[in-house]
Design an enzyme around this catalytic site. Structure first.
Site, PDB file in Angstrom:
ATOM      1  N   ALA A 126       3.326   2.183  -1.962  1.00 42.77           N
ATOM      2  CA  ALA A 126       4.735   1.951  -2.332  1.00 42.77           C
ATOM      3  C   ALA A 126       5.659   2.181  -1.130  1.00 42.77           C
ATOM      4  O   ALA A 126       5.549   1.478  -0.129  1.00 42.77           O
ATOM      5  CB  ALA A 126       5.131   2.795  -3.525  1.00 42.77           C
TER       6      ALA A 126
ATOM      7  N   ASP B  15      -6.784  -3.363  -8.045  1.00 43.36           N
ATOM      8  CA  ASP B  15      -5.571  -3.083  -7.281  1.00 43.36           C
ATOM      9  C   ASP B  15      -5.894  -2.245  -6.029  1.00 43.36           C
ATOM     10  O   ASP B  15      -5.399  -2.514  -4.935  1.00 43.36           O
ATOM     11  CB  ASP B  15      -4.574  -2.356  -8.189  1.00 43.36           C
ATOM     12  CG  ASP B  15      -3.212  -2.256  -7.540  1.00 43.36           C
ATOM     13  OD1 ASP B  15      -2.659  -3.317  -7.203  1.00 43.36           O
ATOM     14  OD2 ASP B  15      -2.721  -1.133  -7.347  1.00 43.36           O
TER      15      ASP B  15
ATOM     16  N   VAL C  78       0.855  -1.188   0.000  1.00 43.42           N
ATOM     17  CA  VAL C  78       0.000   0.000   0.000  1.00 43.42           C
ATOM     18  C   VAL C  78       0.891   1.237   0.000  1.00 43.42           C
ATOM     19  O   VAL C  78       1.752   1.384   0.870  1.00 43.42           O
ATOM     20  CB  VAL C  78      -0.907   0.027   1.257  1.00 43.42           C
ATOM     21  CG1 VAL C  78      -1.801   1.265   1.239  1.00 43.42           C
ATOM     22  CG2 VAL C  78      -1.745  -1.235   1.346  1.00 43.42           C
TER      23      VAL C  78
ATOM     24  N   LEU D 192       5.707   4.639   1.008  1.00 47.05           N
ATOM     25  CA  LEU D 192       5.157   5.404   2.148  1.00 47.05           C
ATOM     26  C   LEU D 192       4.933   4.475   3.350  1.00 47.05           C
ATOM     27  O   LEU D 192       4.491   3.340   3.180  1.00 47.05           O
ATOM     28  CB  LEU D 192       3.804   6.033   1.774  1.00 47.05           C
ATOM     29  CG  LEU D 192       3.805   7.076   0.665  1.00 47.05           C
ATOM     30  CD1 LEU D 192       2.360   7.524   0.387  1.00 47.05           C
ATOM     31  CD2 LEU D 192       4.665   8.268   1.067  1.00 47.05           C
TER      32      LEU D 192
ATOM     33  N   LYS E 266      -5.712  -3.052  -1.914  1.00 46.12           N
ATOM     34  CA  LYS E 266      -5.016  -2.210  -0.938  1.00 46.12           C
ATOM     35  C   LYS E 266      -5.909  -1.862   0.253  1.00 46.12           C
ATOM     36  O   LYS E 266      -5.487  -1.959   1.408  1.00 46.12           O
ATOM     37  CB  LYS E 266      -4.525  -0.928  -1.605  1.00 46.12           C
ATOM     38  CG  LYS E 266      -3.353  -1.184  -2.551  1.00 46.12           C
ATOM     39  CD  LYS E 266      -2.992   0.076  -3.307  1.00 46.12           C
ATOM     40  CE  LYS E 266      -1.819  -0.184  -4.246  1.00 46.12           C
ATOM     41  NZ  LYS E 266      -1.635   0.908  -5.208  1.00 46.12           N
TER      42      LYS E 266
END
Ligand code: ADP
Ligand code: ASP
Ligand code: MG
Length: 812
Positions: free
Chosen positions: A608, A675, A606, A610, A679
């Site tokens: 990338a 996608d 979730v 972060l 997440k």
């Protein structure tokens, strides 16, 4: 008097022998030089004897190999004019050796006595040749036969020394008049003059006897390593020489497998208070190890780690053993009668079982004897037939100061446990100078290295990375690791090594690390593979602190995580499939990670790079409760809707996003909303809610024809055909001053994903490029949510998120 002993590799050939001369020439005289057979020759002699005794013709080849070694050595060492005389004497001895072997071959049998006679030729010949060589170089050296000086009993192959008689003979014969006396190690004779040997590695012991008898200043053992190391340097690359050791520590280490010193060597030196020096023939400048009475003046705790291979565990168990006196006595008596050497005894807490470690080669002999001795009890069912476990080894921590310290065994066992090394039995020597554990032989290398790291390299932790997938993200991760490797080692004491790399076709494994500046060429030369093949490679490598890193989007690979975790291999992944599949599977993986105390990390699932999941985890762990999550989680959709304004067709914008690595390899996964569904699902699950993917509402913004397409080509065609639909969506939002964002929301145990027009002033309105934003509404952040915002897609940031997980795994 000085005593120098040169081992097999120090006299392996002309060059090595020349190196010994330099050392001898610098020594004060008188000096005794004790030598081994040329390296490997004793093995060849034993092999030839075995072959001859079992009437295999190959004994002649073994003999020829031995002959060649000695003749080549004479030719390589001695000046031409001296060769003839020495060669003829050597050939004569070799002829006698041949006759002995021929005898064994003819009758198809060898006795221990004949074995020792044959075995003695290795040392006899090397001592003779070396003496002749020294003389040819101007040193006044004489050969002397140790069989005339060392007297033993008749236990051929492992004879026991009569120290009193030996010392008298040595003192009478070696009076120091000859400057250099060269003596064969390993060999001796019994009272009748028959040749005996002192056990494998016995030349060290011969040298100690000479030193003890003559009150030598020091006993110098010259070998192929620079001392006694903290662990076998051939197995543990971080091992280093121990500058000083006490006699007891050296004894313990050598008993438990540090082959560099033959255990009986220490006693004569200890009795006479003679320091033992272990030095490297090929690096004479290095100080080596000094073993002496106060060799551990600061009472250091763990000094070395050693291991004994080829161990079998023998256990005798049964209710019939409780309260019956004499069972242990009978058990050990049988083993003693059969000459079984008990290497290890566990401290059993109940009387219900006895367990000992013995040499594997004696396992069947021992178990048959014990079963026979307890035949009656076994018949009645009071005792079960003896259980034998093989393919085991003992690892031991050794140090004088261990007895004053608590917690060392705890640390030893938890270190092993964390690395999935199964401990079969434990013993702590009564001297408390040694803690040993019996483990599977296939785990030895891993165990030695982890223990070494834990006790000697405390500051540096090595992580062994197995990378799967080297596309956009994987290749960037390898670059980032390459750039950071040095700093991490120097400043953070983390040694990160990429030991395995695989893509969908090939795999490579390099235990010492794959060079990251040209990994792709190394990979191209690798072996063909598939996910299963790679898993078996990781398992076989059996390295400590292993981390499997999945940079793919493959469901098949995600299916292997459970297997990795079960091997205590950490899993770090940017692949969302495992965590967004069935809830039960997600739970199972979490459960495995806990059971095997190994990290399972997927921060990059979730946002990338972060820190979304890590933050969420900390909130939950600290007792907060997640009430609502609102988020824009698709960097790709953000990029697409931020870029699209009707000037270029929607399909082209998607193409650019795919090329830049903002989308999944298959862009349909982003555009369909699946996608983002995954997440928000993962965030909900990490918040503690049991949710399934199909319970999430998905309002697709795609035109009918672009949903559920067969492949990406059809998909792009459908996007092109639907251009007016996308333009209408854009215009409708634009007209109201809104921007389109693909929003995910979790609230009250349900979740949905949807393209929404966001008005100015809203937290989501100003999201740029591929940015992500997550708002957590919690008990502690009820009105003003906790907000995380930043670039949420792209190979570089995803790689850095993976890297952060690797570091987290390292600090686990
Ligand atoms: P030599 O032929 O000189 O007698 P050995 O082969 O008997 O030599 O002993 C030296 C070897 O012992 C080293 O090459 C190394 O492989 C092995 N070894 C095992 N444990 C240790 C240790 N703790 N320190 C040094 N060497 C060790
Ligand atoms: N040559 C003998 C052996 O290989 C003795 C020794 O080298 O110490 O065991
Ligand atoms: Mg040796």
């Amino acid at each position: 008097m000085r005593v120098l002993k040169f081992g097999g590799s120090s006299v392996a050939g002309p060059e090595a022998i020349a190196a010994t001369l330099k050392i001898v020439a610098q020594s004060q005289t008188p000096v005794l030089v004790v030598v081994s057979a040329l390296g490997g020759v004793t093995d060849l002699l034993l092999e030839a004897t075995r072959q001859a005794a079992s009437q295999q013709e190959q004994w002649r080849e073994s003999l020829e190999a031995i002959e060649k070694r000695y003749l080549d050595t004479v030719r390589g060492l001695l000046p031409l004019e001296r060769q003839a005389a020495v060669l003829s004497r050597v050939k004569m001895e070799l002829n006698t050796l041949e006759t002995l072997l021929e005898g064994a071959w003819l009758i198809g049998e060898s006795t221990p006595k004949l074995g020792d006679k044959i075995g003695s030729y290795g040392e006899l010949l090397s001592a003779f040749i070396i003496a002749q060589y020294y003389r040819s170089q101007g040193v006044s050296a004489e050969f002397q036969d140790s069989r005339d000086l060392i007297e033993t009993d008749s236990t051929f192959g492992d004879a026991k020394v009569n120290q009193e008689k030996t010392y008298t003979k040595i003192a009478a014969a070696l009076t120091g008049e000859i400057p250099v006396v060269v003596l064969p190690g390993f060999i001796a004779s019994n009272a009748h003059g028959d040749t005996t040997t002192l056990g494998r590695g016995g030349s060290d012991y011969s040298a100690a006897l000479f030193a003890g008898a003559l009150q030598a200043v020091e006993l110098e053992i010259w070998t192929d390593v620079s001392g006694m190391y903290t662990a076998n340097p051939k197995l543990v690359s971080g091992a280093r020489p121990i500058p000083t050791l006490s006699y007891e520590e050296a004894m313990e280490l050598s008993h438990f497998g540090a082959k560099v010193l033959y255990p009986p060597t220490i006693r004569p030196a200890l009795q006479a208070g003679i320091p033992i020096l272990i030095r490297n023939t090929f690096k004479p400048g290095e100080p080596g190890t000094r073993i002496e009475a106060d060799g551990n003046p600061h009472g250091r705790t763990v000094r070395g780690i050693s291991y004994v291979p080829d161990i079998a565990l023998l256990s005798l168990e049964g209710p019939g053993m409780i309260g019956i006196p004499g069972i242990s006595h009978r058990f050990f008596e049988v083993l003693w009668q059969k000459n079984v050497n008990v290497v290890f005894i566990t401290q059993a807490s109940s009387e219900h079982s006895i367990c000992v470690g013995i040499r594997e080669s004696q396992a069947s002999l021992a178990s048959e004897a014990v079963n026979l001795a307890f035949e009656r009890e076994i018949e009645k069912g009071g005792i079960t037939p003896v259980q034998v476990e093989t393919e085991l080894s003992i690892v031991a921590l050794v140090g004088d100061g261990m007895k004053q310290h608590q917690g060392l065994s705890g640390r030893m066992f938890s270190t092993l446990g964390r690395n999935n090394v199964n401990i079969r039995a434990i013993a702590q020597g009564a001297s408390e100078r040694n803690i040993s554990a019996v483990i599977g032989s296939s785990d030895v290398k891993k165990a030695l290295n982890t223990l070494h790291e834990a006790f000697f390299e405390e500051q540096v932790k090595q992580l062994n990375l197995f990378v799967m997938g080297v596309g956009n993200v994987g290749s960037r991760l390898l670059n980032q690791i390459r750039e950071q490797q040095k700093v991490l080692k120097k400043d953070y004491r983390l040694l990160i090594r990429v030991v395995g790399i695989s893509n969908s076709r090939k795999m490579v494994y390099r235990e010492k690390g794959i060079p990251l500046d040209h990994w792709s060429t190394v990979l191209e030369e690798g072996a063909p593979t598939n996910p299963k093949g790679y898993y078996y490679l990781v398992r076989k490598a059996n390295l400590r602190n292993s981390i499997f890193i999945d940079n793919t989007a493959s469901a098949e690979i995600a299916g292997w995580y459970a297997a990795y975790l079960r091997e205590s291999v950490a899993v770090v992944t940017c692949n969302k499939i495992a965590c967004s599949d069935r809830y039960s599977q997600y739970l199972e993986l979490k459960h495995l990670a806990r059971t095997y105390t190994v990290p399972f990390l997927f921060e990059t699932n979730v946002g990338a790079g972060l820190p979304v999941i890590d933050t969420l985890k900390n909130l939950v762990l600290s007792g907060d409760r997640i009430r609502k999550i609102q988020a824009v989680l698709s960097g790709s959709l953000n990029f697409i809707w931020n870029t699209y304004d009707g000037t270029a067709p929607f399909a082209d914008v998607v193409r650019v996003a795919q090329k830049e690595g903002f989308t999944e390899p298959d862009p349909r996964i982003d555009l369909s909303g699946i996608d983002v569904m995954r997440k928000i699902l993962i965030l909900a699950r990490e918040s503690g809610y049991a949710l399934e993917l199909d319970a999430i509402e998905n309002h697709s913004f795609l035109p009918e024809a672009a949903q559920n397409t067969a492949d990406t080509e059809v998909f792009y065609k459908a996007l092109e055909a639907g251009e007016s639909h996308f333009l209408n969506l854009f215009k409708a939002a634009h007209k109201d001053g809104k921007r389109l964002k693909y929003v995910a929301e979790f609230h009250a145990n349900s979740a949905r994903v949807k393209l929404e027009g966001i008005p100015q002033g809203h937290d989501f309105y100003n999201l740029r490029g591929s940015d992500n934003i997550v708002l957590f509404y919690t008990d502690r952040y009820p009105e003003q949510p906790l907000m995380i915002k930043g670039a949420g897609a792209g190979a570089e940031v995803t790689a850095s998120g993976l890297f952060a997980d690797i570091i987290r795994a390292g600090n686990f």
